[in-house]
Scaffold this active site. Structure first.
Site, PDB file in Angstrom:
ATOM      1  N   CYS A 166      44.620  37.501  40.855  1.00  0.00           N
ATOM      2  CA  CYS A 166      45.220  36.366  41.556  1.00  0.00           C
ATOM      3  C   CYS A 166      45.619  36.705  42.989  1.00  0.00           C
ATOM      4  O   CYS A 166      46.198  35.875  43.692  1.00  0.00           O
ATOM      5  CB  CYS A 166      46.402  35.840  40.763  1.00  0.00           C
ATOM      6  SG  CYS A 166      45.909  35.319  39.105  1.00  0.00           S
ATOM      7  N   HIS A 304      54.370  33.788  45.484  1.00  0.00           N
ATOM      8  CA  HIS A 304      53.308  33.762  44.485  1.00  0.00           C
ATOM      9  C   HIS A 304      53.790  33.118  43.193  1.00  0.00           C
ATOM     10  O   HIS A 304      52.973  32.615  42.412  1.00  0.00           O
ATOM     11  CB  HIS A 304      52.834  35.194  44.191  1.00  0.00           C
ATOM     12  CG  HIS A 304      51.798  35.266  43.111  1.00  0.00           C
ATOM     13  ND1 HIS A 304      50.491  34.878  43.306  1.00  0.00           N
ATOM     14  CD2 HIS A 304      51.875  35.675  41.813  1.00  0.00           C
ATOM     15  CE1 HIS A 304      49.802  35.043  42.186  1.00  0.00           C
ATOM     16  NE2 HIS A 304      50.621  35.518  41.269  1.00  0.00           N
ATOM     17  N   HIS A 340      48.402  27.093  39.026  1.00  0.00           N
ATOM     18  CA  HIS A 340      47.910  28.393  39.482  1.00  0.00           C
ATOM     19  C   HIS A 340      46.392  28.354  39.604  1.00  0.00           C
ATOM     20  O   HIS A 340      45.673  28.366  38.601  1.00  0.00           O
ATOM     21  CB  HIS A 340      48.334  29.471  38.489  1.00  0.00           C
ATOM     22  CG  HIS A 340      48.166  30.866  38.993  1.00  0.00           C
ATOM     23  ND1 HIS A 340      47.435  31.179  40.120  1.00  0.00           N
ATOM     24  CD2 HIS A 340      48.621  32.058  38.507  1.00  0.00           C
ATOM     25  CE1 HIS A 340      47.452  32.489  40.316  1.00  0.00           C
ATOM     26  NE2 HIS A 340      48.174  33.034  39.350  1.00  0.00           N
TER      27      HIS A 340
END
Length: 415
Positions: A166, A304, A340
């Site tokens: 990610c 994040h 996400h």
């Protein structure tokens, strides 16, 4: 900030994106300021009903139906974003030397969707492999999304994808910066993409980890920092940027969105899944050192935070360690709007903040009904956007599984 020659300074001159709540920067930004979520109900075979961030871009804008059937969802997202970025940059594409263009796309994973689809198909034929598609291999090679862009645009320079979990979107941008500085290319198409919602395996795996979000209202399912958050909303999307040397951008009179002034990458080396706030903090410091900036010069930190119980707390601890109680630095989160987007997460989240250089508005983190006291930090922007006096530097965090961290710092467009 460290003084650099224009030839070594890298700027963003075009942005192409698709997100669950917008298919261009203007619409995406408007949704962020209006508090509009792009998360909706979703059903995927074997796993069943869940929620996801789903993109609705025009797949046929830059591809024919035959090309769509042969290619991949990740490739289609990449082609759309790349073409949109080129158009947005104002570059005369027909006059560009395609040998000197590089394509660098970050991905979390690739190939699972296509393999799952093929297994599902041959199941209808008692697993007779004679029904397996001859397109499977080119669909599943790791370089596929970037490769599909080169086929679509006739690019003959280097292309590859960067598997960085990610943190991949930021890694794609960093790679583009490095290749321009090395003189390997004169133009970079860089960023990240994700097709993750099309594989049931990712939903099943997060569910097995007790890390998959759920909520009776899909728009409220992604809740970073909220006391009642319960996991990740899986999303698809993509964002690619046109990167150029400042000297080249100035020669053609290009509009500049931002300058990439610093970055850092490192590894936790501690756990497959659990983040390490000490290493996250060091990655932020590394990016600050590269940029020649102090923490109190950063105006916005885009987190994040994925809305997992431990991950949010660990990142806030790392931010506190670096930024302390900086009065100037505001904190926000974009996953609360879109979920996400995995390999596309960092670059989409960065794009959503870039207009702050002009409008001086910091978009909020939405869906915080009750702030987790462990996530409380000064200047966390909650539920409503705020106006600030100025925005000169934005720091963007992206952290991934198996302990990979990538931090990017951008500055307002050079005068």
């Amino acid at each position: 900030m460290n003084e650099r020659r224009d030839e070594d300074r890298i700027v963003m001159t075009g942005i192409g994106l698709t997100a669950p709540n917008g298919d261009n920067l203007a619409d995406f930004r408007a949704a962020l300021l209006a508090g509009k979520s792009g998360v909706q109900p979703y059903n995927i075979r074997y796993f069943g009903d869940t929620v996801a961030g789903i993109c609705h871009f025009d797949e046929l804008k830059y591809q024919k139906r035959r090309e769509l059937r042969r290619g991949t969802r990740a490739g289609s997202i990449s082609i759309y974003a790349a073409n949109e970025a080129i158009r947005d940059s104002g570059i005369c594409w027909k006059n560009i030397d395609k040998d000197r263009v590089g394509v660098y796309i970050g991905i979390t994973e690739h190939g699972n969707v296509e393999t799952e689809n093929e297994i599902y198909q041959i199941k209808q034929y008692d697993y007779d492999c004679n029904y397996w598609s001859h397109h499977h291999n080119p669909r599943t090679v790791a370089n596929n999304p970037a490769g599909e862009v080169t086929l679509n645009l006739g690019i003959s320079g280097p292309h590859y994808t960067l598997g960085a979990a990610c943190a991949a979107g930021n890694a794609g941008l960093i790679q583009g910066v490095q290749q321009l500085r090395l003189g390997e290319v004169d133009l970079a198409i860089a960023g990240g993409v994700s097709e993750s919602i099309h594989t049931f395996g990712i939903f099943a795996a997060f569910h097995a980890q007790n890390a998959l979000a759920s909520h009776e209202d899909p728009a409220k399912a992604s809740r970073p920092f909220d006391e009642d958050r319960n996991g990740i909303v899986v999303s698809e999307g993509g964002c690619l940027y046109i990167l150029e040397r400042l000297s080249d951008a100035r020669k053609r009179g290009a509009r500049i969105y931002a300058e990439i002034v610093g970055y850092g990458m490192n590894s936790d080396a501690t756990d497959f899944v659990l983040p390490n706030p000490v290493r996250q903090a060091e990655c932020m410091r590394k990016a600050l050192r590269f940029a020649g900036l102090t923490p109190d010069q950063i105006d916005i930190v885009n987190t994040h935070a994925t809305a997992t119980p431990s991950g949010d707390v660990q990142e806030i601890a790392a931010i506190r360690e670096v930024f302390g109680e900086s009065e100037k630095t505001y904190i926000n989160n974009t996953k609360s709007f879109i979920g996400h987007a995995m390999g596309a997460a960092g670059v989409l989240e960065l794009a959503g903040n870039l207009p702050s250089f002009e409008d001086r508005i910091v978009h909020p983190t939405i869906n915080i009904d009750k702030l987790d006291e462990k996530c409380a930090i000064r200047n966390l922007v909650i539920n409503n956007p705020i106006q600030v006096n100025s925005v000169d530097y934005i720091l963007n965090n992206s952290f991934g599984m198996v302990g990979i961290n990538a931090v990017l710092i951008v500055g307002r467009p050079p005068v």
